[in-house]
Design a protein around this motif. Sequence first.
Motif, mmCIF file in Angstrom:
data_model
loop_
_atom_site.group_PDB
_atom_site.id
_atom_site.type_symbol
_atom_site.label_atom_id
_atom_site.label_comp_id
_atom_site.label_asym_id
_atom_site.label_seq_id
_atom_site.Cartn_x
_atom_site.Cartn_y
_atom_site.Cartn_z
ATOM 1 N N GLY A 264 57.124 52.466 47.822
ATOM 2 C CA GLY A 264 56.114 51.743 47.050
ATOM 3 C C GLY A 264 56.618 51.456 45.649
ATOM 4 O O GLY A 264 57.432 52.206 45.110
ATOM 5 N N GLY A 265 56.133 50.354 45.056
ATOM 6 C CA GLY A 265 56.463 50.039 43.659
ATOM 7 C C GLY A 265 57.731 49.223 43.519
ATOM 8 O O GLY A 265 58.583 49.221 44.403
ATOM 9 N N PRO A 266 57.833 48.520 42.357
ATOM 10 C CA PRO A 266 58.941 47.578 42.176
ATOM 11 C C PRO A 266 60.270 48.176 41.699
ATOM 12 O O PRO A 266 61.274 47.482 41.686
ATOM 13 C CB PRO A 266 58.393 46.607 41.125
ATOM 14 N N THR B 213 54.007 54.561 55.304
ATOM 15 C CA THR B 213 54.986 53.729 54.611
ATOM 16 C C THR B 213 54.520 53.507 53.179
ATOM 17 O O THR B 213 53.502 54.057 52.763
ATOM 18 C CB THR B 213 55.198 52.385 55.342
ATOM 19 N N HIS B 214 55.242 52.698 52.407
ATOM 20 C CA HIS B 214 54.889 52.436 51.002
ATOM 21 C C HIS B 214 54.614 53.768 50.301
ATOM 22 O O HIS B 214 53.518 54.023 49.784
ATOM 23 C CB HIS B 214 53.676 51.500 50.928
ATOM 24 N N PHE B 215 55.648 54.623 50.298
ATOM 25 C CA PHE B 215 55.503 55.962 49.742
ATOM 26 C C PHE B 215 55.430 55.896 48.216
ATOM 27 O O PHE B 215 56.274 55.262 47.575
ATOM 28 C CB PHE B 215 56.686 56.831 50.178
ATOM 29 N N GLY C 29 48.700 47.066 54.034
ATOM 30 C CA GLY C 29 48.959 46.519 52.700
ATOM 31 C C GLY C 29 48.726 47.626 51.686
ATOM 32 O O GLY C 29 48.740 48.811 52.037
ATOM 33 N N ASP C 30 48.472 47.242 50.427
ATOM 34 C CA ASP C 30 48.198 48.254 49.397
ATOM 35 C C ASP C 30 46.695 48.409 49.257
ATOM 36 O O ASP C 30 45.986 47.419 49.030
ATOM 37 C CB ASP C 30 48.774 47.809 48.051
ATOM 38 N N THR C 31 46.216 49.640 49.348
ATOM 39 C CA THR C 31 44.779 49.845 49.256
ATOM 40 C C THR C 31 44.433 51.274 48.871
ATOM 41 O O THR C 31 45.157 52.207 49.215
ATOM 42 C CB THR C 31 44.090 49.497 50.598
ATOM 43 N N THR D 104 50.806 40.313 51.669
ATOM 44 C CA THR D 104 49.532 41.064 51.598
ATOM 45 C C THR D 104 48.830 40.833 50.267
ATOM 46 O O THR D 104 47.604 40.730 50.213
ATOM 47 C CB THR D 104 49.757 42.573 51.786
ATOM 48 N N HIS D 105 49.609 40.792 49.167
ATOM 49 C CA HIS D 105 49.055 40.553 47.828
ATOM 50 C C HIS D 105 50.217 40.256 46.889
ATOM 51 O O HIS D 105 51.378 40.448 47.260
ATOM 52 C CB HIS D 105 48.224 41.750 47.356
ATOM 53 N N HIS D 106 49.855 39.836 45.663
ATOM 54 C CA HIS D 106 50.906 39.333 44.782
ATOM 55 C C HIS D 106 51.418 40.341 43.752
ATOM 56 O O HIS D 106 51.803 39.953 42.647
ATOM 57 C CB HIS D 106 50.463 38.017 44.132
ATOM 58 N N SER E 111 54.605 42.388 42.634
ATOM 59 C CA SER E 111 55.986 41.947 42.857
ATOM 60 C C SER E 111 56.745 42.800 43.871
ATOM 61 O O SER E 111 57.714 42.329 44.472
ATOM 62 C CB SER E 111 56.749 41.930 41.540
ATOM 63 N N ASP E 112 56.313 44.062 44.095
ATOM 64 C CA ASP E 112 57.049 44.834 45.117
ATOM 65 C C ASP E 112 56.809 44.257 46.516
ATOM 66 O O ASP E 112 57.499 44.619 47.465
ATOM 67 C CB ASP E 112 56.734 46.346 45.055
ATOM 68 N N HIS E 113 55.865 43.291 46.617
ATOM 69 C CA HIS E 113 55.576 42.678 47.918
ATOM 70 C C HIS E 113 56.040 41.222 48.022
ATOM 71 O O HIS E 113 55.975 40.633 49.103
ATOM 72 C CB HIS E 113 54.074 42.783 48.215
ATOM 73 N N ASN E 114 56.461 40.651 46.881
ATOM 74 C CA ASN E 114 56.856 39.229 46.966
ATOM 75 C C ASN E 114 58.098 38.847 46.146
ATOM 76 O O ASN E 114 58.473 37.683 46.115
ATOM 77 C CB ASN E 114 55.679 38.315 46.574
HETATM 78 ZN ZN ZN Z 1 52.941 47.960 46.489
#
Ligand code: ZN
Length: 312
Positions: free
Chosen positions: A41-43, A276-278, A206-208, A93-95, A97-100
């Motif tokens: 998780g995270g950029p 995932t997304h630890f 996603g992130d939630t 999933t959302h904007h 930056s770690d996702h896009n």
């Molecule tokens: Zn994230």
Amino acid sequence: MQNRRQFLITASTAASYSLLSRTVSAQAKNRTRIILLGTKGGPTLTTRTSRTNPATLIVVNDVPYLIDCGYGVSRQLISAGIALNRLRYIFITHHHSDHNLEYGPLLYNAWVTSQPIKIDVYGPTGLAKMTHDFFEYQKFDIDTRIADEGVSDPRKLVTVHEFEAAGTTMENADVKITSCRVRHPPITQSYAYRFDAKDRSIVISGDTAYAPELAEFAKGADVLVHEVMYLPAIEKLIKEHAASTRLREHLLASHTSTEDVGRIAAQAGVKTLVLTHFVPGDDPSITDEQWSEGVRKNFRGRIIVGKDLMEI
Ligand SMILES: [Zn+2]
Ligand SMILES: [Zn+2]
């Protein structure tokens, strides 16, 4: 005679084995696969663990469906054995930056394979502008190559499908994909995706933060791939960095603790939960047992502590 009978038995056994192995390999080829491409998780980038930034791949009937484009996704796809000219569908999933962050570069990398196929991209509001802006960012190179090398125009290969409400995202003969809005403040447009293929149903959180509506959305799915946060490590992080109380507030309000991930999986009644997304994803001292023990308090199904390039 005996030899001949023996030969016939052997030949017919071999034929049925061969038929069986063909059937098995056809099933294996068509089986819906999940490959974790990036699980941190995270950029931030790290060499402290082998985790790269978020991306998950689902392969249905041999067609790849990519969810999120964290930095490093192009390389991770290649490492997973997916040639970039096979890229067909992308979901954001959302904007954050770690996702896009590598979304645009991934489109570019697919284009320069010189045999790219049409790519459809789905995601929340902002995706069309982001796509346009990336092509502007690389306009000089793209226009030069079109004129100089006679290559196709990548801007015509990509179709963006933006949405601002949950619902059916897309559907074809192999799979139906739906979305559910999840809780990721301050971002309001943050979505989970559900893939219903013929042989398997998969939900990507996603992130939630803890979101009971996500449990409802994931009801009856075979596999839930859920983000996760390990609270003791967050507390340790905060103690080391006195200025990070705002970071703590952000993390607690917008991500899900191990205990709460277990709650969601139990409410959804899924068979398998994949973490995932630890968060934090760059602390090698946190063991798989520590990631799962909180989850296990509330969920009795199978728990998989995700790793990069793991296939489920
Ligand atoms: Zn994230
Ligand atoms: Zn996020």
